[in-house]
Design a protein around this motif. Structure first.
Motif, PDB file in Angstrom:
ATOM      1  N   THR A  79       0.830  -1.203   0.000  1.00  0.00           N
ATOM      2  CA  THR A  79       0.000   0.000   0.000  1.00  0.00           C
ATOM      3  C   THR A  79       0.863   1.250   0.000  1.00  0.00           C
ATOM      4  O   THR A  79       0.594   2.206  -0.738  1.00  0.00           O
ATOM      5  CB  THR A  79      -0.929   0.011   1.232  1.00  0.00           C
ATOM      6  OG1 THR A  79      -1.769  -1.143   1.200  1.00  0.00           O
ATOM      7  CG2 THR A  79      -1.796   1.255   1.243  1.00  0.00           C
ATOM      8  N   ARG A  80       1.907   1.250   0.828  1.00  0.00           N
ATOM      9  CA  ARG A  80       2.820   2.400   0.854  1.00  0.00           C
ATOM     10  C   ARG A  80       3.505   2.579  -0.498  1.00  0.00           C
ATOM     11  O   ARG A  80       3.689   3.706  -0.965  1.00  0.00           O
ATOM     12  CB  ARG A  80       3.885   2.202   1.933  1.00  0.00           C
ATOM     13  CG  ARG A  80       3.397   2.445   3.352  1.00  0.00           C
ATOM     14  CD  ARG A  80       4.567   2.755   4.262  1.00  0.00           C
ATOM     15  NE  ARG A  80       4.154   2.763   5.662  1.00  0.00           N
ATOM     16  CZ  ARG A  80       4.369   1.778   6.515  1.00  0.00           C
ATOM     17  NH1 ARG A  80       4.999   0.685   6.095  1.00  0.00           N
ATOM     18  NH2 ARG A  80       3.984   1.866   7.770  1.00  0.00           N
ATOM     19  N   SER A  86       0.096   4.701   4.162  1.00  0.00           N
ATOM     20  CA  SER A  86      -0.644   3.522   4.615  1.00  0.00           C
ATOM     21  C   SER A  86      -1.941   3.894   5.318  1.00  0.00           C
ATOM     22  O   SER A  86      -2.644   3.013   5.815  1.00  0.00           O
ATOM     23  CB  SER A  86       0.224   2.678   5.560  1.00  0.00           C
ATOM     24  OG  SER A  86       0.603   3.434   6.695  1.00  0.00           O
ATOM     25  N   ALA A  91      -4.947   5.319   0.474  1.00  0.00           N
ATOM     26  CA  ALA A  91      -4.326   4.060   0.873  1.00  0.00           C
ATOM     27  C   ALA A  91      -5.353   2.938   0.966  1.00  0.00           C
ATOM     28  O   ALA A  91      -5.064   1.785   0.638  1.00  0.00           O
ATOM     29  CB  ALA A  91      -3.619   4.235   2.221  1.00  0.00           C
ATOM     30  N   VAL A  94      -6.209   0.532  -2.142  1.00  0.00           N
ATOM     31  CA  VAL A  94      -5.359  -0.598  -2.537  1.00  0.00           C
ATOM     32  C   VAL A  94      -5.872  -1.920  -1.979  1.00  0.00           C
ATOM     33  O   VAL A  94      -6.129  -2.860  -2.750  1.00  0.00           O
ATOM     34  CB  VAL A  94      -3.892  -0.348  -2.129  1.00  0.00           C
ATOM     35  CG1 VAL A  94      -3.027  -1.557  -2.502  1.00  0.00           C
ATOM     36  CG2 VAL A  94      -3.359   0.913  -2.795  1.00  0.00           C
ATOM     37  N   PRO A  95      -6.051  -2.071  -0.656  1.00  0.00           N
ATOM     38  CA  PRO A  95      -6.593  -3.345  -0.164  1.00  0.00           C
ATOM     39  C   PRO A  95      -8.026  -3.599  -0.613  1.00  0.00           C
ATOM     40  O   PRO A  95      -8.417  -4.759  -0.812  1.00  0.00           O
ATOM     41  CB  PRO A  95      -6.505  -3.200   1.363  1.00  0.00           C
ATOM     42  CG  PRO A  95      -6.417  -1.742   1.622  1.00  0.00           C
ATOM     43  CD  PRO A  95      -5.701  -1.166   0.462  1.00  0.00           C
TER      44      PRO A  95
END
Length: 217
Positions: A79-80, A86, A91, A94-95
């Protein structure tokens, strides 16, 4: 609710919409091609590649098996790398996208498996190439089911986005935790829940309408 909280509610809603829309777009752009690959490389598919299909299936299933909260933490370095941070809305995308892509791949695969094999056989008999069959037969015939699958994915992402917000991802979940829970403001919590319910209903209704329109055609 005072004007400041109303502004925060509006901002949080926009953040949630941003997270869900970008992650949903990524899920469609990556998940649907993965679903196509899983379908056509199956042992009974147009381009049987059993080893490739098995490996791809294992990767998709492994990603789907990870609970979202664990995924949020596990991919912090990634993610970073992608988002430059994060925490925050950027951020969280992304997940969210990584959770939605394998889910979309499997539901898209199931949708395409429902397409009448007779249509595919007829297209092959007429000299259609695999790519032509995918673009002109498989995807158009599976489109209503794919739209329904996309609707389910978006609804799931709304729930995931609230979960991401609870641990610093921004959006409605963050608002509910910071104000509704930590500052003991149950009215804020109730309003956030109502907004999420309305948002889910709106997405589901739009998806159902699109499916009906496409099915009638």
């Amino acid at each position: 609710m005072n004007p400041q909280l109303l502004d925060l509610l509006w901002t949080s809603l926009l953040e949630t919409l941003l997270m869900v829309s970008v992650a949903g777009l990524a899920a469609v752009l990556v998940g649907v091609p993965l679903g196509v690959a899983l379908t056509v490389t199956d042992a009974r598919g147009m381009l049987p590649r059993p080893v490739f299909n098995r490996v791809l299936g294992v990767i998709v299933n492994a990603t789907r098996s990870v609970p979202f909260v664990i995924l949020l933490v596990a991919i912090i370095p990634l993610t970073r790398l992608i988002a430059g941070t994060s925490i925050g809305t950027r951020a969280a995308i992304v997940p969210l996208a990584l959770a939605a892509i394998p889910f979309m791949a499997r539901v898209a695969e199931n949708a395409m498996r429902e397409v009448d094999r007779g249509l595919i056989t007829a297209a092959r008999a007429m000299g259609g190439t695999p790519m032509q069959i995918i673009v002109k037969v498989l995807l158009p015939e599976a489109l209503p089911s794919v739209i329904a699958a996309t609707t389910v994915t978006l609804v799931s992402l709304i729930g995931y986005s609230a979960m991401a917000g609870a641990i610093g991802g921004g959006g409605l979940g963050d608002l509910a935790i910071r104000y509704g829970y930590q500052r003991f403001m149950p009215d804020v919590m109730l309003i956030v829940v109502l907004v999420l319910i309305v948002l889910v209903q709106a997405v589901q209704s739009l998806g159902d309408w699109l499916v009906r329109r496409l099915s009638h055609r």
